[in-house]
Write a protein that holds these residues in place. Structure first.
Motif, PDB file in Angstrom:
ATOM      1  N   VAL A 148       0.843  -1.190   0.000  1.00  0.00           N
ATOM      2  CA  VAL A 148       0.000   0.000   0.000  1.00  0.00           C
ATOM      3  C   VAL A 148       0.879   1.242   0.000  1.00  0.00           C
ATOM      4  CG1 VAL A 148      -1.775   1.276   1.278  1.00  0.00           C
ATOM      5  CG2 VAL A 148      -1.779  -1.233   1.294  1.00  0.00           C
ATOM      6  N   THR A 149       0.498   2.238  -0.802  1.00  0.00           N
ATOM      7  CA  THR A 149       1.161   3.533  -0.768  1.00  0.00           C
ATOM      8  C   THR A 149       0.129   4.605  -0.465  1.00  0.00           C
ATOM      9  OG1 THR A 149       2.520   5.149  -1.920  1.00  0.00           O
ATOM     10  CG2 THR A 149       0.945   3.913  -3.266  1.00  0.00           C
ATOM     11  N   LYS A 150       0.588   5.663   0.183  1.00  0.00           N
ATOM     12  CA  LYS A 150      -0.296   6.798   0.475  1.00  0.00           C
ATOM     13  C   LYS A 150       0.083   8.008  -0.365  1.00  0.00           C
ATOM     14  CE  LYS A 150      -1.334   5.097   4.959  1.00  0.00           C
ATOM     15  NZ  LYS A 150      -2.431   5.149   5.775  1.00  0.00           N
ATOM     16  N   ASN A 151       0.870   7.764  -1.438  1.00  0.00           N
ATOM     17  CA  ASN A 151       1.283   8.881  -2.292  1.00  0.00           C
ATOM     18  C   ASN A 151       1.268   8.485  -3.767  1.00  0.00           C
ATOM     19  OD1 ASN A 151       2.109  11.517  -2.797  1.00  0.00           O
ATOM     20  ND2 ASN A 151       4.255  10.943  -2.852  1.00  0.00           N
ATOM     21  N   TYR A 152       0.209   7.768  -4.181  1.00  0.00           N
ATOM     22  CA  TYR A 152       0.135   7.360  -5.581  1.00  0.00           C
ATOM     23  C   TYR A 152       0.041   8.593  -6.476  1.00  0.00           C
ATOM     24  CZ  TYR A 152      -1.062   4.932  -9.827  1.00  0.00           C
ATOM     25  OH  TYR A 152      -1.051   4.464 -11.120  1.00  0.00           O
ATOM     26  N   TRP A 153       0.796   8.565  -7.566  1.00  0.00           N
ATOM     27  CA  TRP A 153       0.834   9.620  -8.577  1.00  0.00           C
ATOM     28  C   TRP A 153       1.248  10.964  -7.960  1.00  0.00           C
ATOM     29  CZ3 TRP A 153      -2.916  12.903 -11.617  1.00  0.00           C
ATOM     30  CH2 TRP A 153      -2.505  13.064 -12.945  1.00  0.00           C
ATOM     31  N   ASN A 154       2.020  10.899  -6.870  1.00  0.00           N
ATOM     32  CA  ASN A 154       2.497  12.082  -6.144  1.00  0.00           C
ATOM     33  C   ASN A 154       1.343  12.998  -5.742  1.00  0.00           C
ATOM     34  OD1 ASN A 154       4.664  13.358  -4.919  1.00  0.00           O
ATOM     35  ND2 ASN A 154       5.014  14.734  -6.630  1.00  0.00           N
ATOM     36  N   SER A 155       0.207  12.378  -5.403  1.00  0.00           N
ATOM     37  CA  SER A 155      -1.016  13.134  -5.137  1.00  0.00           C
ATOM     38  C   SER A 155      -1.501  13.016  -3.707  1.00  0.00           C
ATOM     39  CB  SER A 155      -2.127  12.605  -6.041  1.00  0.00           C
ATOM     40  OG  SER A 155      -2.384  11.259  -5.673  1.00  0.00           O
ATOM     41  N   GLY A 156      -0.870  12.112  -2.922  1.00  0.00           N
ATOM     42  CA  GLY A 156      -1.382  11.829  -1.588  1.00  0.00           C
ATOM     43  C   GLY A 156      -2.510  10.812  -1.605  1.00  0.00           C
ATOM     44  N   TRP A 157      -2.777  10.219  -2.770  1.00  0.00           N
ATOM     45  CA  TRP A 157      -3.818   9.194  -2.880  1.00  0.00           C
ATOM     46  C   TRP A 157      -3.299   7.866  -2.342  1.00  0.00           C
ATOM     47  CZ3 TRP A 157      -4.845  10.376  -8.711  1.00  0.00           C
ATOM     48  CH2 TRP A 157      -5.601  11.549  -8.827  1.00  0.00           C
ATOM     49  N   THR A 158      -4.161   7.130  -1.658  1.00  0.00           N
ATOM     50  CA  THR A 158      -3.833   5.787  -1.196  1.00  0.00           C
ATOM     51  C   THR A 158      -4.166   4.790  -2.297  1.00  0.00           C
ATOM     52  OG1 THR A 158      -4.242   6.374   1.103  1.00  0.00           O
ATOM     53  CG2 THR A 158      -4.330   4.027   0.548  1.00  0.00           C
ATOM     54  N   ALA A 159      -3.238   3.892  -2.572  1.00  0.00           N
ATOM     55  CA  ALA A 159      -3.448   2.867  -3.589  1.00  0.00           C
ATOM     56  C   ALA A 159      -2.915   1.534  -3.074  1.00  0.00           C
ATOM     57  CB  ALA A 159      -2.749   3.236  -4.887  1.00  0.00           C
ATOM     58  N   THR A 160      -3.605   0.467  -3.416  1.00  0.00           N
ATOM     59  CA  THR A 160      -3.212  -0.889  -3.024  1.00  0.00           C
ATOM     60  C   THR A 160      -2.820  -1.682  -4.256  1.00  0.00           C
ATOM     61  OG1 THR A 160      -4.704  -0.822  -1.132  1.00  0.00           O
ATOM     62  CG2 THR A 160      -3.984  -3.002  -1.887  1.00  0.00           C
ATOM     63  N   PHE A 161      -1.620  -2.240  -4.217  1.00  0.00           N
ATOM     64  CA  PHE A 161      -1.116  -3.076  -5.307  1.00  0.00           C
ATOM     65  C   PHE A 161      -1.181  -4.533  -4.845  1.00  0.00           C
ATOM     66  CE2 PHE A 161       1.870  -0.100  -7.825  1.00  0.00           C
ATOM     67  CZ  PHE A 161       1.101   1.015  -7.532  1.00  0.00           C
ATOM     68  N   THR A 162      -1.815  -5.383  -5.626  1.00  0.00           N
ATOM     69  CA  THR A 162      -1.821  -6.822  -5.362  1.00  0.00           C
ATOM     70  C   THR A 162      -0.639  -7.425  -6.103  1.00  0.00           C
ATOM     71  OG1 THR A 162      -4.217  -6.825  -5.124  1.00  0.00           O
ATOM     72  CG2 THR A 162      -3.156  -8.945  -5.548  1.00  0.00           C
ATOM     73  N   VAL A 163       0.236  -8.099  -5.360  1.00  0.00           N
ATOM     74  CA  VAL A 163       1.465  -8.659  -5.933  1.00  0.00           C
ATOM     75  C   VAL A 163       1.297 -10.164  -6.097  1.00  0.00           C
ATOM     76  CG1 VAL A 163       3.958  -8.925  -5.618  1.00  0.00           C
ATOM     77  CG2 VAL A 163       2.816  -6.844  -4.807  1.00  0.00           C
ATOM     78  N   ASN A 164       1.564 -10.661  -7.298  1.00  0.00           N
ATOM     79  CA  ASN A 164       1.507 -12.094  -7.579  1.00  0.00           C
ATOM     80  C   ASN A 164       2.939 -12.571  -7.792  1.00  0.00           C
ATOM     81  OD1 ASN A 164       1.428 -14.623  -8.855  1.00  0.00           O
ATOM     82  ND2 ASN A 164      -0.584 -14.204  -9.733  1.00  0.00           N
ATOM     83  N   LEU A 165       3.512 -13.192  -6.770  1.00  0.00           N
ATOM     84  CA  LEU A 165       4.907 -13.616  -6.854  1.00  0.00           C
ATOM     85  C   LEU A 165       5.081 -14.949  -7.586  1.00  0.00           C
ATOM     86  CD1 LEU A 165       6.105 -12.358  -3.404  1.00  0.00           C
ATOM     87  CD2 LEU A 165       6.695 -11.455  -5.644  1.00  0.00           C
ATOM     88  N   THR A 166       3.992 -15.585  -7.960  1.00  0.00           N
ATOM     89  CA  THR A 166       4.087 -16.761  -8.817  1.00  0.00           C
ATOM     90  C   THR A 166       4.333 -16.322 -10.258  1.00  0.00           C
ATOM     91  OG1 THR A 166       2.593 -17.961  -7.365  1.00  0.00           O
ATOM     92  CG2 THR A 166       2.886 -18.842  -9.587  1.00  0.00           C
ATOM     93  N   LYS A 167       3.649 -15.250 -10.663  1.00  0.00           N
ATOM     94  CA  LYS A 167       3.791 -14.729 -12.029  1.00  0.00           C
ATOM     95  C   LYS A 167       4.714 -13.513 -12.100  1.00  0.00           C
ATOM     96  CE  LYS A 167      -0.748 -16.328 -13.466  1.00  0.00           C
ATOM     97  NZ  LYS A 167      -2.050 -15.949 -14.006  1.00  0.00           N
ATOM     98  N   ASN A 168       5.175 -13.023 -10.938  1.00  0.00           N
ATOM     99  CA  ASN A 168       6.007 -11.809 -10.856  1.00  0.00           C
ATOM    100  C   ASN A 168       5.314 -10.615 -11.515  1.00  0.00           C
ATOM    101  OD1 ASN A 168       7.988 -12.947  -9.293  1.00  0.00           O
ATOM    102  ND2 ASN A 168       9.245 -13.538 -11.031  1.00  0.00           N
ATOM    103  N   THR A 169       4.067 -10.395 -11.103  1.00  0.00           N
ATOM    104  CA  THR A 169       3.280  -9.273 -11.615  1.00  0.00           C
ATOM    105  C   THR A 169       2.641  -8.517 -10.452  1.00  0.00           C
ATOM    106  OG1 THR A 169       1.297 -10.644 -11.823  1.00  0.00           O
ATOM    107  CG2 THR A 169       2.717 -10.469 -13.781  1.00  0.00           C
ATOM    108  N   TYR A 170       2.137  -7.320 -10.765  1.00  0.00           N
ATOM    109  CA  TYR A 170       1.332  -6.586  -9.787  1.00  0.00           C
ATOM    110  C   TYR A 170       0.151  -5.958 -10.501  1.00  0.00           C
ATOM    111  CZ  TYR A 170       3.225  -2.030 -11.277  1.00  0.00           C
ATOM    112  OH  TYR A 170       3.561  -0.921 -11.996  1.00  0.00           O
ATOM    113  N   LEU A 171      -0.878  -5.639  -9.723  1.00  0.00           N
ATOM    114  CA  LEU A 171      -2.088  -5.043 -10.260  1.00  0.00           C
ATOM    115  C   LEU A 171      -2.661  -4.071  -9.243  1.00  0.00           C
ATOM    116  CD1 LEU A 171      -4.539  -4.952 -12.261  1.00  0.00           C
ATOM    117  CD2 LEU A 171      -5.480  -6.855 -10.926  1.00  0.00           C
ATOM    118  N   MET A 172      -2.927  -2.862  -9.695  1.00  0.00           N
ATOM    119  CA  MET A 172      -3.755  -1.938  -8.934  1.00  0.00           C
ATOM    120  C   MET A 172      -5.050  -1.865  -9.730  1.00  0.00           C
ATOM    121  SD  MET A 172      -3.524   2.114  -8.079  1.00  0.00           S
ATOM    122  CE  MET A 172      -4.071   2.533  -9.713  1.00  0.00           C
ATOM    123  N   SER A 173      -6.068  -2.568  -9.250  1.00  0.00           N
ATOM    124  CA  SER A 173      -7.349  -2.602  -9.960  1.00  0.00           C
ATOM    125  C   SER A 173      -7.915  -1.195 -10.069  1.00  0.00           C
ATOM    126  CB  SER A 173      -8.344  -3.492  -9.219  1.00  0.00           C
ATOM    127  OG  SER A 173      -7.878  -4.811  -9.185  1.00  0.00           O
TER     128      SER A 173
END
Length: 159
Positions: free
Chosen positions: A88-113
């Motif tokens: 989780v970050t509280k500074n997405y796009w340098n805006s102060g927005w909170t964003a959650t990234f789901t990390v898939n370490l089987t496929k080595n990918t991430y997704l912020m829906s």
């Protein structure tokens, strides 16, 4: 527990058929069993079972520099551990927005829906992760009131 001899009592009084433990280590084998008690106090204990957790998102927790190469723009961002497979970050796009990234370490990918930030802003991002270096590289879309405002690439480099 992490061995048959270190199993301790984790929960009592459960009335459901499932249980989610609060904190587990990545890539760790756990042992468990259930003791059921009926309304008359009679009990039955299951056989010992095991499961092994997947990799942990810990390599992606910490301070990063986020680069937007097309705009020649960089900013500081920090990721903290969220649920077992999220950061989780509280500074997405340098805006102060909170964003959650789901990390898939089987496929080595991430997704912020697709996520609504505020005042009509919606964003989505997907990309790849490198567990060895902690680097994440992805593509994002930002919409305001349903109209695409910006699309670009992010490279997150751990400090």
């Amino acid at each position: 527990g992490t061995s048959e001899t270190t199993m301790g009592l984790v929960a009592t009084g459960l009335t459901t058929t499932s249980f989610v433990p609060s904190t587990l280590l990545g890539l760790t084998k756990y042992y468990w069993k259930v003791t059921a008690v009926d309304p008359h106090g009679a009990s039955t204990t299951s056989l010992v079972r095991t499961f092994t957790t997947g990799p942990d998102v810990a390599p992606f927790v910490g301070k990063y520099t986020c680069d937007e190469p097309a705009e020649d723009y960089s900013y500081d961002i920090e990721f903290t551990k969220g649920a077992p497979n999220t950061i989780v970050t509280k500074n997405y796009w340098n805006s102060g927005w909170t964003a959650t990234f789901t990390v898939n370490l089987t496929k080595n990918t991430y997704l912020m829906s697709s996520f609504t930030f505020d005042a009509g802003w919606i964003g989505a991002e997907t990309g790849t992760v490198d567990p060895a270096t902690g680097i994440m590289v992805g593509h994002y879309y930002l919409y305001k009131n349903g109209v695409l405002q910006e699309e670009g690439d992010h490279t997150y480099t751990k400090k």
